[in-house]
Every structure is written in C-alpha cells, then in structure tokens.
Scaffold this active site. Structure first.
Site, PDB file in Angstrom:
ATOM      1  N   TYR A  39       0.826  -1.220   0.000  1.00  0.00           N
ATOM      2  CA  TYR A  39       0.000   0.000   0.000  1.00  0.00           C
ATOM      3  C   TYR A  39       0.858   1.268   0.000  1.00  0.00           C
ATOM      4  CZ  TYR A  39      -3.895  -3.101   1.443  1.00  0.00           C
ATOM      5  OH  TYR A  39      -4.824  -4.095   1.537  1.00  0.00           O
ATOM      6  N   HIS A  97       0.138 -11.822   1.692  1.00  0.00           N
ATOM      7  CA  HIS A  97      -0.886 -11.023   1.015  1.00  0.00           C
ATOM      8  C   HIS A  97      -1.662 -11.804  -0.057  1.00  0.00           C
ATOM      9  CE1 HIS A  97      -1.777  -6.523   0.118  1.00  0.00           C
ATOM     10  NE2 HIS A  97      -2.829  -7.259  -0.155  1.00  0.00           N
TER      11      HIS A  97
HETATM   12  N1  LIG Z   1      -6.041  -8.595   1.478  1.00  0.00           N
HETATM   13  C1  LIG Z   1      -6.287  -7.998   0.344  1.00  0.00           C
HETATM   14  O1  LIG Z   1      -5.867  -8.462  -0.737  1.00  0.00           O
HETATM   15  C2  LIG Z   1      -7.127  -6.771   0.337  1.00  0.00           C
HETATM   16  C3  LIG Z   1      -7.667  -6.305  -0.873  1.00  0.00           C
HETATM   17  C4  LIG Z   1      -8.466  -5.163  -0.831  1.00  0.00           C
HETATM   18  C5  LIG Z   1      -8.696  -4.525   0.381  1.00  0.00           C
HETATM   19  N2  LIG Z   1      -8.128  -4.986   1.530  1.00  0.00           N
HETATM   20  C6  LIG Z   1      -8.318  -4.290   2.834  1.00  0.00           C
HETATM   21  O2  LIG Z   1      -9.715  -4.136   3.060  1.00  0.00           O
HETATM   22  C7  LIG Z   1     -10.017  -2.770   3.279  1.00  0.00           C
HETATM   23  C8  LIG Z   1     -11.431  -2.482   2.799  1.00  0.00           C
HETATM   24  O3  LIG Z   1     -11.512  -2.567   1.401  1.00  0.00           O
HETATM   25  P1  LIG Z   1     -11.713  -1.298   0.463  1.00  0.00           P
HETATM   26  O4  LIG Z   1     -11.241  -0.094   1.186  1.00  0.00           O
HETATM   27  O5  LIG Z   1     -11.081  -1.595  -0.831  1.00  0.00           O
HETATM   28  O6  LIG Z   1     -13.239  -1.289   0.139  1.00  0.00           O
HETATM   29  P2  LIG Z   1     -14.589  -1.115   0.956  1.00  0.00           P
HETATM   30  O7  LIG Z   1     -14.319  -0.990   2.424  1.00  0.00           O
HETATM   31  O8  LIG Z   1     -15.502  -2.159   0.438  1.00  0.00           O
HETATM   32  O9  LIG Z   1     -15.121   0.251   0.425  1.00  0.00           O
HETATM   33  C9  LIG Z   1     -14.455   1.442   0.526  1.00  0.00           C
HETATM   34  C10 LIG Z   1     -15.215   2.422  -0.343  1.00  0.00           C
HETATM   35  O10 LIG Z   1     -16.513   2.571   0.187  1.00  0.00           O
HETATM   36  C11 LIG Z   1     -16.765   3.928   0.498  1.00  0.00           C
HETATM   37  N3  LIG Z   1     -17.448   3.974   1.783  1.00  0.00           N
HETATM   38  C12 LIG Z   1     -17.012   3.536   2.986  1.00  0.00           C
HETATM   39  N4  LIG Z   1     -17.948   3.697   3.927  1.00  0.00           N
HETATM   40  C13 LIG Z   1     -18.997   4.274   3.315  1.00  0.00           C
HETATM   41  C14 LIG Z   1     -20.269   4.715   3.759  1.00  0.00           C
HETATM   42  N5  LIG Z   1     -20.641   4.583   5.026  1.00  0.00           N
HETATM   43  N6  LIG Z   1     -21.107   5.255   2.845  1.00  0.00           N
HETATM   44  C15 LIG Z   1     -20.747   5.413   1.559  1.00  0.00           C
HETATM   45  N7  LIG Z   1     -19.555   5.018   1.080  1.00  0.00           N
HETATM   46  C16 LIG Z   1     -18.692   4.460   1.950  1.00  0.00           C
HETATM   47  C17 LIG Z   1     -15.429   4.617   0.538  1.00  0.00           C
HETATM   48  O11 LIG Z   1     -15.560   5.911   0.023  1.00  0.00           O
HETATM   49  P3  LIG Z   1     -15.318   7.219   0.926  1.00  0.00           P
HETATM   50  O12 LIG Z   1     -13.844   7.318   1.120  1.00  0.00           O
HETATM   51  O13 LIG Z   1     -15.884   8.289   0.060  1.00  0.00           O
HETATM   52  O14 LIG Z   1     -16.070   7.029   2.205  1.00  0.00           O
HETATM   53  C18 LIG Z   1     -14.590   3.767  -0.424  1.00  0.00           C
HETATM   54  O15 LIG Z   1     -14.768   4.247  -1.735  1.00  0.00           O
HETATM   55  C19 LIG Z   1      -8.906  -2.041   2.517  1.00  0.00           C
HETATM   56  O16 LIG Z   1      -8.793  -0.695   2.882  1.00  0.00           O
HETATM   57  C20 LIG Z   1      -7.716  -2.898   2.854  1.00  0.00           C
HETATM   58  O17 LIG Z   1      -7.212  -2.546   4.131  1.00  0.00           O
HETATM   59  C21 LIG Z   1      -7.368  -6.116   1.523  1.00  0.00           C
END
Ligand SMILES: NC(=O)c1ccc[n+]([C@@H]2O[C@H](COP(=O)([O-])OP(=O)(O)OC[C@H]3O[C@@H](n4cnc5c(N)ncnc54)[C@H](OP(=O)(O)O)[C@@H]3O)[C@@H](O)[C@H]2O)c1
Length: 267
Positions: A39, A97
């Site tokens: 990241y 990862h």
């Molecule tokens: N292990 C892996 O391979 C892997 C892969 C992907 C992700 N991850 C981890 O999982 C975490 C979560 O995944 P993610 O961040 O990709 O996706 P997510 O949590 O599914 O969604 C994040 C998105 O949703 C929006 N959002 C969040 N809360 C909201 C709400 N209450 N209302 C409206 N929109 C909302 C955010 O926009 P705003 O900023 O505008 O709120 C952002 O665009 C990552 O940050 C990372 O730490 C791990």
C-alpha cells in the site's frame, strides 16, 4: 489471542489522506488498523498512530508481506522494515498477502519464514490472505493447526464464499472480510436499502452488520470522517433472521479483485 472484529482499512490511501483517515478512525474509537507493504502507506500509518496518543497495547496493527519479499532471506528483513515504518517493535498480525503461485516461491518457504518472524517476536500472530481451501490446507500443514489466525478474503453480500467460509470455520480460522461494501457497489442495492430503512440504518451499516453477525471481522475504509463514524455503529445494528435470509439471497459471485499470477483458483 482473538483478533478484533472491527478495524479500519487503508488500501489506496496514501500521504495526508491516510494520515487523516487513520487519525479520525482512532479518534472515533477504532483500535485496529489494516495496512500492507504494497500500500506504500506504512510510514504514514505509523505517523498517524504515533501522533494519536493511543497506547500501543490498546492497538491492533496488521500488515501484509508483499510477494517480492516471500523468499526465506527477504521475508523477515522486510517485516523489520515495516516495523520501522510503523514505528513499532511488533505488529499484532502479519499476513501473506496473496498465494502468488506465479511468483516462483513455494508455499512452505514463505509460511516457514512467516513462522520464524513470529518466533522472533516481530508479529504476535500470523495469517494468510486470498487463500483458497487447498492452499489453506497446505499452509496449515506447514505451520500447524491453530497457528493461522485468519484468512483475509474478499467477501461481501455479492460474494459470500460459502464453501471457503465453511471450511475456515471448521478449521477455527477467523474470516476477515475485505471490501465488505464491494468498494461501494452494494450501497445501491434495493434489498439492502429496504433493510436499512426498516432499521433506520445506512446500507453500509447493514452490509457490515451482516458480516459481523456471521462472525467475520471487517475492515472498511473511508476518507470521510462521517462514514468512518457511521460504519463503526454497525456494531450496534442487530439484523433479524429475515434480514439475514434476504441478504443471503443476494449472492452472485461478484468478485472485484482477481489479479493474474497472484490469485488462486477460487473455490
Ligand atoms: N487482502 C487484500 O488483498 C485486500 C484487498 C483489498 C482490500 N483490503 C483491505 O480491506 C479494506 C477495505 O476494502 P476497500 O477499502 O477496498 O473497500 P470497501 O471498504 O468495500 O469500500 C471502501 C469504499 O466505500 C466507500 N465507503 C465507505 N464507507 C462508506 C459509507 N458509510 N457510505 C458510503 N460510502 C462508503 C469509501 O468511500 P469514501 O472514502 O468516500 O467514504 C470507499 O470508496 C482495505 O482498505 C484494505 O485494508 C485487503
């Protein structure tokens, strides 16, 4: 040695954006932070944590080893570098990862190196991410049953992973759901909207409460303080059996993340 069920994610967030997001999350009461070497934000996350004044003992920090660092000679030094950036002597959880079959390092090599990192005190727990059933079995064979704290996988109302989650439950491996909101896609779902209206909640809270009720950990990310705040309140939303059944019916194998060379053959 359980892992917290609610944390904040940091994927795609760097520089002042991630500093602000993690700072707000810690102010709001989040005590678990999910980052990864790839990241490119470990130093910023470390700064936000250091400046927050939250005691290290009260925090749960997760990082993930990137595929370039899977060899026996690189894994431990790379984790030491992560600790330096995060300004800490240890992380609470370190994950592999991706299984990355295309990268040429055999699974036993990186799982043994990860176990060595734990034995050296660099990480309190170890785990895996994006592993299918067959690879999880192999990982268990290398480090032993009970050693793998979690498998962090993409999981949302649109991608429920029935087979894999049943297997992980049987192995006593915690499921961590990433992209529980399917990167925002589920927020427009009419069924989730109806359930949200019924409970005077937000759609995001419904998706997160659904995952929590199934016993999974969640790590939603947001750049907005109000979203971070309202997401955390999902812990107080109790969905009923009808809600859970309606969400179960939303399954559509809606996978968002599937990088060639890194991802396994999904179950
Ligand atoms: N292990 C892996 O391979 C892997 C892969 C992907 C992700 N991850 C981890 O999982 C975490 C979560 O995944 P993610 O961040 O990709 O996706 P997510 O949590 O599914 O969604 C994040 C998105 O949703 C929006 N959002 C969040 N809360 C909201 C709400 N209450 N209302 C409206 N929109 C909302 C955010 O926009 P705003 O900023 O505008 O709120 C952002 O665009 C990552 O940050 C990372 O730490 C791990």
């Amino acid at each position: 040695m359980t892992i917290p069920t609610f944390g904040v994610g940091t994927f795609r967030l760097t520089g002042q954006t991630v500093i602000d997001s993690v700072t707000a999350a810690l102010e709001l009461g989040y005590r678990a932070v999910d980052t990864a070497q790839i990241y490119g934000n470990e130093a910023d996350v470390g700064k936000a944590i250091a400046d927050s004044g939250v005691r290290r003992d009260d925090l749960f920090v997760t990082t993930k080893i990137w595929t370039d660092n899977y060899s026996r000679t690189k894994l431990v030094p790379s984790l030491r570098e992560s600790l330096r950036k995060l300004r800490t002597d240890y992380v609470d959880l370190t994950l592999i990862h991706w299984p990355a079959p295309g990268k040429g390092i055999a699974l036993p090599e990186f799982m043994e190196a990860l176990a060595e990192a734990k034995a050296a005190g660099l990480t309190r727990r170890i785990g895996i991410s994006n592993f299918n059933i067959a690879l999880t079995r192999q990982a268990i064979d290398v480090v032993g049953k009970g050693e793998i704290a979690t498998n962090q996988i993409e999981l949302s109302p649109y991608l429920q992973n029935a087979k894999l989650t049943a297997f992980l439950k049987a192995q006593d491996i915690m499921v961590t759901s990433y992209m529980t909101l399917a990167y925002g896609k589920v927020l427009h779902d009419p069924v989730l909207r109806q359930i949200a209206d019924k409970h005077q909640a937000t759609v995001a809270q419904v998706a997160l409460a659904w995952a929590l009720r199934l016993g999974y950990a969640v790590i939603p990310s947001s750049t907005k303080r109000e979203n971070l705040a309202s997401n955390l309140l999902a812990r107080d939303l109790h969905l009923d059996k009808d809600d859970m059944a309606a969400i179960a019916a939303l399954e559509r194998n809606g996978r968002e993340v599937n990088p060639a060379g890194l991802a396994p053959d999904w179950d």
